[in-house]
Write an enzyme that holds these catalytic residues in place. Structure first.
Site, PDB file in Angstrom:
ATOM      1  N   ASN A  78       0.856  -1.181   0.000  1.00 20.78           N
ATOM      2  CA  ASN A  78       0.000   0.000   0.000  1.00 20.78           C
ATOM      3  C   ASN A  78       0.899   1.239   0.000  1.00 20.78           C
ATOM      4  O   ASN A  78       1.865   1.294   0.757  1.00 20.78           O
ATOM      5  CB  ASN A  78      -0.851  -0.044   1.276  1.00 20.78           C
ATOM      6  CG  ASN A  78      -1.888   1.048   1.379  1.00 20.78           C
ATOM      7  OD1 ASN A  78      -2.345   1.349   2.475  1.00 20.78           O
ATOM      8  ND2 ASN A  78      -2.292   1.641   0.277  1.00 20.78           N
ATOM      9  N   TYR A 111      -7.291  14.948  -1.319  1.00 24.62           N
ATOM     10  CA  TYR A 111      -7.288  14.212  -0.057  1.00 24.62           C
ATOM     11  C   TYR A 111      -6.783  15.121   1.050  1.00 24.62           C
ATOM     12  O   TYR A 111      -5.801  15.844   0.859  1.00 24.62           O
ATOM     13  CB  TYR A 111      -6.368  12.998  -0.205  1.00 24.62           C
ATOM     14  CG  TYR A 111      -6.079  12.242   1.063  1.00 24.62           C
ATOM     15  CD1 TYR A 111      -7.100  11.592   1.736  1.00 24.62           C
ATOM     16  CD2 TYR A 111      -4.804  12.174   1.581  1.00 24.62           C
ATOM     17  CE1 TYR A 111      -6.840  10.886   2.898  1.00 24.62           C
ATOM     18  CE2 TYR A 111      -4.531  11.469   2.742  1.00 24.62           C
ATOM     19  CZ  TYR A 111      -5.557  10.827   3.396  1.00 24.62           C
ATOM     20  OH  TYR A 111      -5.301  10.137   4.548  1.00 24.62           O
ATOM     21  N   GLU A 120     -11.269  12.979   7.926  1.00 23.52           N
ATOM     22  CA  GLU A 120     -10.448  12.614   6.765  1.00 23.52           C
ATOM     23  C   GLU A 120     -11.354  12.700   5.534  1.00 23.52           C
ATOM     24  O   GLU A 120     -12.454  12.148   5.557  1.00 23.52           O
ATOM     25  CB  GLU A 120      -9.935  11.182   6.950  1.00 23.52           C
ATOM     26  CG  GLU A 120      -8.979  10.710   5.880  1.00 23.52           C
ATOM     27  CD  GLU A 120      -8.514   9.282   6.139  1.00 23.52           C
ATOM     28  OE1 GLU A 120      -9.283   8.492   6.739  1.00 23.52           O
ATOM     29  OE2 GLU A 120      -7.382   8.951   5.742  1.00 23.52           O
ATOM     30  N   TYR A 122     -12.038  13.049   1.048  1.00 20.76           N
ATOM     31  CA  TYR A 122     -11.610  12.692  -0.307  1.00 20.76           C
ATOM     32  C   TYR A 122     -12.564  13.288  -1.332  1.00 20.76           C
ATOM     33  O   TYR A 122     -13.777  13.213  -1.155  1.00 20.76           O
ATOM     34  CB  TYR A 122     -11.680  11.173  -0.537  1.00 20.76           C
ATOM     35  CG  TYR A 122     -10.972  10.322   0.476  1.00 20.76           C
ATOM     36  CD1 TYR A 122      -9.732   9.775   0.191  1.00 20.76           C
ATOM     37  CD2 TYR A 122     -11.557  10.067   1.710  1.00 20.76           C
ATOM     38  CE1 TYR A 122      -9.081   8.993   1.114  1.00 20.76           C
ATOM     39  CE2 TYR A 122     -10.910   9.287   2.640  1.00 20.76           C
ATOM     40  CZ  TYR A 122      -9.672   8.760   2.341  1.00 20.76           C
ATOM     41  OH  TYR A 122      -9.030   7.990   3.267  1.00 20.76           O
ATOM     42  N   GLU A 217      -2.878   6.825  -5.049  1.00 22.12           N
ATOM     43  CA  GLU A 217      -2.688   5.692  -4.152  1.00 22.12           C
ATOM     44  C   GLU A 217      -2.711   4.390  -4.921  1.00 22.12           C
ATOM     45  O   GLU A 217      -3.455   4.236  -5.892  1.00 22.12           O
ATOM     46  CB  GLU A 217      -3.787   5.665  -3.085  1.00 22.12           C
ATOM     47  CG  GLU A 217      -3.647   4.480  -2.138  1.00 22.12           C
ATOM     48  CD  GLU A 217      -4.104   4.765  -0.726  1.00 22.12           C
ATOM     49  OE1 GLU A 217      -4.571   5.876  -0.472  1.00 22.12           O
ATOM     50  OE2 GLU A 217      -3.975   3.875   0.124  1.00 22.12           O
TER      51      GLU A 217
END
Ligand SMILES: *[C@@H]1O[C@H](CO)[C@@H](O)[C@H](O)[C@H]1NC(C)=O
Ligand SMILES: CC(=O)N[C@H]1CO[C@H](CO)[C@@H](O)[C@@H]1O
Length: 230
Positions: A78, A111, A120, A122, A217
């Site tokens: 990741n 982000y 958080e 997005y 990502e």
């Protein structure tokens, strides 16, 4: 950061199996965690954040101005990197352009984080094989910059954050349909349009902004991206 449930999502996506929503949600959220970046700071006038769990083969490069290049391979691990600003604002209009070539599970998104409360967030412009809106509770939709986005919210319980392990909300806008990955890509994200739409459905960001970047990502995938942020 990476969990068994994340792996389960990747496998389920490949096999076409349907996963229970709670665990699908957890899978993508973990994919999009913040955690401790491998490096962060200022480069050519932009804030950057780069993090990898080290399991895949990945190179993040800060280029001139607001540009970065990310290459990853090995279908393992990741990683996430991008450039933008710290702190973010409630009203920034963000442009991005470049190439985005994911092979597998990946996304390209504005982000960021706020505090008070810790949120958080997005704005997903494009993604690879996994659609994050399949993984969260839909709260509404909004048209921003001429495109439709699904608005979603999820709860993260005892998960990594900019303030260590915390329980907090994640806010999402996911472009529907996504911008096509696999080559040239560009767009404009009026963050204020999304933030106002979120507020109108009861999703209130915190009063203190932390970083706000255009992130690429990869999760158990491979790909290349060169993105210029302005
Ligand atoms: C973003 O792009 C628009 C045109 O699409 C342009 O008018 C604007 O100046 C750009 N803003 C920045 C900060 O580059
Ligand atoms: C249906 C299912 O597999 N649920 C699991 C989801 O993940 C949590 C842990 O995060 C498990 O406790 C559930 O059993």
């Amino acid at each position: 950061m990476v969990s068994f449930s994340s792996l389960f999502v990747a496998i389920a996506a490949v096999s076409g199996a349907y996963a229970a929503p709670a665990n699908v949600t957890e899978g993508f959220e973990l994919m999009a965690r913040a955690g401790t970046p491998s490096s962060s700071g200022t480069n050519n006038g932009y804030f950057y954040s780069w993090w990898t769990d080290g399991a895949g083969t990945a190179t993040y490069t800060n280029n001139a101005g607001g540009q970065y290049t990310l290459t990853w391979s090995g279908n393992n691990g990741n990683l996430v990197g991008g450039k933008g600003w710290n702190p973010g604002t409630n009203t920034r209009v963000i442009n991005y352009s470049g190439t985005y070539n994911p092979n597998g599970n990946s996304y390209l998104a504005v982000y960021g984080w706020t505090r008070s409360p810790l949120i958080e967030y997005y704005v997903v412009e494009s993604y690879g094989s996994f659609n994050p809106s399949s993984a969260a509770a839909k709260k509404g939709s909004v048209t921003c910059n001429g495109a439709s986005y699904d608005i979603l919210q999820t709860t993260r319980t005892n998960q990594p954050s900019i303030d260590g392990t915390q329980t907090f909300q994640q806010f999402w806008s996911v472009r529907n349909p996504k911008k096509n990955p696999g080559g040239a890509i560009s767009g404009t994200v009026d963050t204020g349009c999304h933030f106002t739409a979120w507020k109108n459905v009861g999703m209130n960001l915190g009063t203190n902004h932390n970083y706000q970047i255009v992130a690429t990502e990869g999760y158990f995938s491979s790909g290349t991206a060169t993105i210029t942020v302005s």
